[in-house]
Scaffold this active site. Structure first.
Site, PDB file in Angstrom:
ATOM      1  N   THR A   1      40.684  47.931  58.140  1.00  0.00           N
ATOM      2  CA  THR A   1      42.112  47.717  58.419  1.00  0.00           C
ATOM      3  C   THR A   1      42.324  46.757  59.591  1.00  0.00           C
ATOM      4  O   THR A   1      43.420  46.243  59.786  1.00  0.00           O
ATOM      5  CB  THR A   1      42.787  49.053  58.786  1.00  0.00           C
ATOM      6  OG1 THR A   1      42.219  49.518  60.020  1.00  0.00           O
ATOM      7  CG2 THR A   1      42.614  50.090  57.708  1.00  0.00           C
TER       8      THR A   1
ATOM      9  N   ASP B   1      36.204  35.991  77.474  1.00  0.00           N
ATOM     10  CA  ASP B   1      36.075  37.427  77.199  1.00  0.00           C
ATOM     11  C   ASP B   1      35.931  38.167  78.524  1.00  0.00           C
ATOM     12  O   ASP B   1      34.886  38.083  79.194  1.00  0.00           O
ATOM     13  CB  ASP B   1      34.853  37.673  76.305  1.00  0.00           C
ATOM     14  CG  ASP B   1      34.791  39.127  75.851  1.00  0.00           C
ATOM     15  OD1 ASP B   1      34.825  40.033  76.715  1.00  0.00           O
ATOM     16  OD2 ASP B   1      34.728  39.367  74.634  1.00  0.00           O
TER      17      ASP B   1
ATOM     18  N   ASP C   1      32.884  40.667  78.805  1.00  0.00           N
ATOM     19  CA  ASP C   1      31.595  39.976  78.960  1.00  0.00           C
ATOM     20  C   ASP C   1      31.471  39.349  80.340  1.00  0.00           C
ATOM     21  O   ASP C   1      30.398  39.394  80.950  1.00  0.00           O
ATOM     22  CB  ASP C   1      31.442  38.898  77.887  1.00  0.00           C
ATOM     23  CG  ASP C   1      31.024  39.481  76.548  1.00  0.00           C
ATOM     24  OD1 ASP C   1      30.585  40.649  76.516  1.00  0.00           O
ATOM     25  OD2 ASP C   1      31.137  38.775  75.533  1.00  0.00           O
TER      26      ASP C   1
HETATM   27  N1  URA Z   1      40.149  39.804  75.148  1.00  0.00           N
HETATM   28  C1  URA Z   1      39.543  39.033  76.071  1.00  0.00           C
HETATM   29  O1  URA Z   1      38.683  39.480  76.813  1.00  0.00           O
HETATM   30  N2  URA Z   1      39.923  37.735  76.162  1.00  0.00           N
HETATM   31  C2  URA Z   1      40.859  37.188  75.371  1.00  0.00           C
HETATM   32  O2  URA Z   1      41.170  36.005  75.507  1.00  0.00           O
HETATM   33  C3  URA Z   1      41.478  38.025  74.414  1.00  0.00           C
HETATM   34  C4  URA Z   1      41.104  39.320  74.320  1.00  0.00           C
END
Ligand code: URA
Length: 209
Positions: free
Chosen positions: A108, A200, A203
């Site tokens: 989904t 991210d 990360d």
């Molecule tokens: N999550 C993230 O860590 N970065 C983004 O740009 C979008 C979602």
């Protein structure tokens, strides 16, 4: 309808520019996220109610103020939200910390909760749900829903970088929730990243690229 507040304090904006920089490494990224979270906590608590007390100073009695009203709860959305918690606790050390973990259902594509742990006195607290990025808004909407299902009645959402899609998603699903951000960016790209964003956040916080 929920309001959107952009914290344009120069220190927040300066540090945000540094976290956006692709050349900022994990250690510095984590420290800056922590510092921005502290500064944002200062702004978000600006309207906390106060009550009058009397205090004895070394010189005389004084009429003074202390915090009144509900106690606070901080709820990071796992995992990137964790990077904001300590910075907020520096200013609000007595706040309780809940956690919400969500995964995306592969069919989904909707967020599904896999872990929720909140303070027992949910109804009594003002909650701040935190996640550095407000992208599609799916996780934020579901996390707020998780809190409401368990009785939370007062919720704010705080993030570093948001995009219009995410803001609209929260406004539509939770019109009672005010949104506090350091920057409102342009858009989402086809991979679900905020543009220009900062990449991210999870990360970059945890060095897991
Ligand atoms: N999550 C993230 O860590 N970065 C983004 O740009 C979008 C979602």
């Amino acid at each position: 309808m929920g309001k959107v507040y952009v914290f344009d304090h120069p220190l927040i904006q300066h540090k945000l520019t540094m976290v956006r920089d692709v050349n900022t490494g994990t250690k510095e990224f984590r420290e800056l996220t922590d510092e921005i979270s502290t500064l944002m906590a200062f702004e978000i608590t600006r309207d906390l109610p106060l009550e009058d007390v009397t205090v004895q100073t070394p010189v005389s009695e004084a009429s003074a103020k202390v915090l009144a009203g509900k106690k606070l709860g901080i709820v990071p959305i796992l995992r990137a939200g964790l990077g904001m918690v300590d910075g907020i606790l520096k200013l609000i050390p007595a706040a309780k910390v809940g956690h919400v973990g969500l995964y995306r259902d592969p069919e989904t594509l909707q967020p599904v909760e896999y872990y929720v742990k909140l303070p027992s006195d949910v109804e009594e607290r003002d909650f701040i749900v935190v996640d550095p990025m407000l992208a599609t808004g799916g996780s934020a909407v579901e996390a707020i829903h998780s809190l409401k299902k368990r009785g939370a009645v007062s919720i704010k959402f705080m993030c570093l970088v948001a995009c219009p899609e995410g803001v609209e998603a929260i406004k539509e699903a939770h019109p009672d929730v005010d949104i506090y951000i350091a920057a409102l960016d342009e858009k989402l790209n086809d991979h679900g990243y905020i543009v220009p964003g900062l990449g991210d956040a999870g990360d970059r916080l945890f060095g897991t690229k």
